[in-house]
Motif scaffolding. Sequence first.
Motif, mmCIF file in Angstrom:
data_model
loop_
_atom_site.group_PDB
_atom_site.id
_atom_site.type_symbol
_atom_site.label_atom_id
_atom_site.label_comp_id
_atom_site.label_asym_id
_atom_site.label_seq_id
_atom_site.Cartn_x
_atom_site.Cartn_y
_atom_site.Cartn_z
ATOM 1 N N MET A 39 0.830 -1.196 0.000
ATOM 2 C CA MET A 39 0.000 0.000 0.000
ATOM 3 C C MET A 39 0.865 1.247 0.000
ATOM 4 N N ASN A 40 0.296 2.332 -0.512
ATOM 5 C CA ASN A 40 1.006 3.602 -0.578
ATOM 6 C C ASN A 40 0.080 4.716 -0.117
ATOM 7 N N TYR A 41 0.670 5.761 0.469
ATOM 8 C CA TYR A 41 -0.084 6.900 0.969
ATOM 9 C C TYR A 41 -0.122 8.002 -0.091
ATOM 10 N N ILE A 42 -1.307 8.536 -0.346
ATOM 11 C CA ILE A 42 -1.473 9.629 -1.303
ATOM 12 C C ILE A 42 -2.189 10.769 -0.592
ATOM 13 N N GLN A 43 -1.586 11.960 -0.569
ATOM 14 C CA GLN A 43 -2.175 13.084 0.144
ATOM 15 C C GLN A 43 -3.106 13.903 -0.748
ATOM 16 N N THR A 44 -4.231 14.342 -0.172
ATOM 17 C CA THR A 44 -5.160 15.228 -0.874
ATOM 18 C C THR A 44 -5.491 16.411 0.038
ATOM 19 N N LYS A 45 -5.898 17.528 -0.571
ATOM 20 C CA LYS A 45 -6.220 18.723 0.209
ATOM 21 C C LYS A 45 -7.501 18.549 1.005
ATOM 22 N N ARG A 46 -8.548 18.076 0.362
ATOM 23 C CA ARG A 46 -9.866 18.031 0.988
ATOM 24 C C ARG A 46 -10.130 16.765 1.781
ATOM 25 N N ASN A 47 -9.511 15.681 1.396
ATOM 26 C CA ASN A 47 -9.812 14.395 2.037
ATOM 27 C C ASN A 47 -8.658 13.831 2.847
ATOM 28 N N TYR A 51 -5.331 6.032 0.305
ATOM 29 C CA TYR A 51 -4.453 4.872 0.289
ATOM 30 C C TYR A 51 -4.627 4.038 -0.973
ATOM 31 N N LEU A 52 -3.506 3.767 -1.630
ATOM 32 C CA LEU A 52 -3.484 2.973 -2.846
ATOM 33 C C LEU A 52 -2.952 1.582 -2.522
ATOM 34 N N SER A 53 -3.737 0.577 -2.828
ATOM 35 C CA SER A 53 -3.351 -0.822 -2.618
ATOM 36 C C SER A 53 -3.138 -1.475 -3.976
ATOM 37 N N PRO A 148 4.852 15.562 -9.330
ATOM 38 C CA PRO A 148 4.543 16.693 -10.217
ATOM 39 C C PRO A 148 3.318 17.488 -9.764
ATOM 40 N N VAL A 149 2.436 16.863 -8.989
ATOM 41 C CA VAL A 149 1.281 17.558 -8.417
ATOM 42 C C VAL A 149 1.479 17.547 -6.906
ATOM 43 N N PRO A 150 1.956 18.650 -6.320
ATOM 44 C CA PRO A 150 2.324 18.644 -4.896
ATOM 45 C C PRO A 150 1.281 17.990 -3.994
ATOM 46 N N VAL A 151 0.007 18.368 -4.158
ATOM 47 C CA VAL A 151 -1.080 17.748 -3.401
ATOM 48 C C VAL A 151 -2.320 17.708 -4.285
ATOM 49 N N PHE A 152 -2.924 16.545 -4.415
ATOM 50 C CA PHE A 152 -4.156 16.448 -5.199
ATOM 51 C C PHE A 152 -5.283 17.203 -4.499
ATOM 52 N N GLU A 153 -6.184 17.764 -5.290
ATOM 53 C CA GLU A 153 -7.267 18.560 -4.714
ATOM 54 C C GLU A 153 -8.165 17.721 -3.816
ATOM 55 N N ASN A 154 -8.552 16.533 -4.289
ATOM 56 C CA ASN A 154 -9.445 15.685 -3.504
ATOM 57 C C ASN A 154 -9.272 14.222 -3.911
ATOM 58 N N TYR A 155 -10.029 13.379 -3.259
ATOM 59 C CA TYR A 155 -9.959 11.942 -3.513
ATOM 60 C C TYR A 155 -10.281 11.608 -4.962
ATOM 61 N N GLU A 156 -11.331 12.226 -5.504
ATOM 62 C CA GLU A 156 -11.764 11.924 -6.857
ATOM 63 C C GLU A 156 -10.703 12.278 -7.888
ATOM 64 N N THR A 157 -10.056 13.433 -7.705
ATOM 65 C CA THR A 157 -8.993 13.844 -8.622
ATOM 66 C C THR A 157 -7.825 12.870 -8.568
#
Length: 198
Positions: A39-47, A51-53, A148-157
């Motif tokens: 698994m990997n951790y992915i940061q988002t602004k709103r959410n 986690y990516l499995s 390349p994208v410092p922080v994704f806007e949200n989970y959906e993005t």
Amino acid sequence: MESGTSTTAASKTKVEQRPNLFKQDFSTTGLNQKWTADMNYIQTKRNGWCYLSTIMDLHSRRIIGYSFSKKMNTDLVLKTLESTVKNRTITGDLIIHTDLGSQYTSDDYSQRLTELHIRHSYSRKGCPYDNAPMESFHASLKKECVYPVPVFENYETAAAVLFEYVHAFYNRKRIHSSLGYQTPLQVEIATLTSQMAA
């Protein structure tokens, strides 16, 4: 840690006693012999953190199953496993390798692997080299997709970008020196063609 509908209770066996069947031998002679999961951790602004499995077939280095969730629980890794086995042929010699995280050592995960006749191999605690191919994938993912994208806007993005990276780029277009500078999909097609001709 939340567990959704599944428990993350580790079995009574001490984690130190769980077998490392790979012993850093990632060689294969065909598909569906050795899989690796993590698994990997992915940061988002709103959410916040998501986690990516993923599950990879070591013969082709193809990501053959993945799930993305707002929760890091046993349900996430089970969902990834189920999505993988729907599209693959399970052989009696198949081994899946993971770390010692509570999701992978849970009774639910162990029981499902037993039902599928998949043997479970574990990395030693604090030894990323035991799962080097997946660590390499994570490094590529972070460098080519996440950083390349410092922080994704949200989970959906984040979900949309990760889907595009895994399916459209990594599996189909990204060449690997370990595969003779072929893509994972090219290796899988060549392997299946060879099996059919045999």
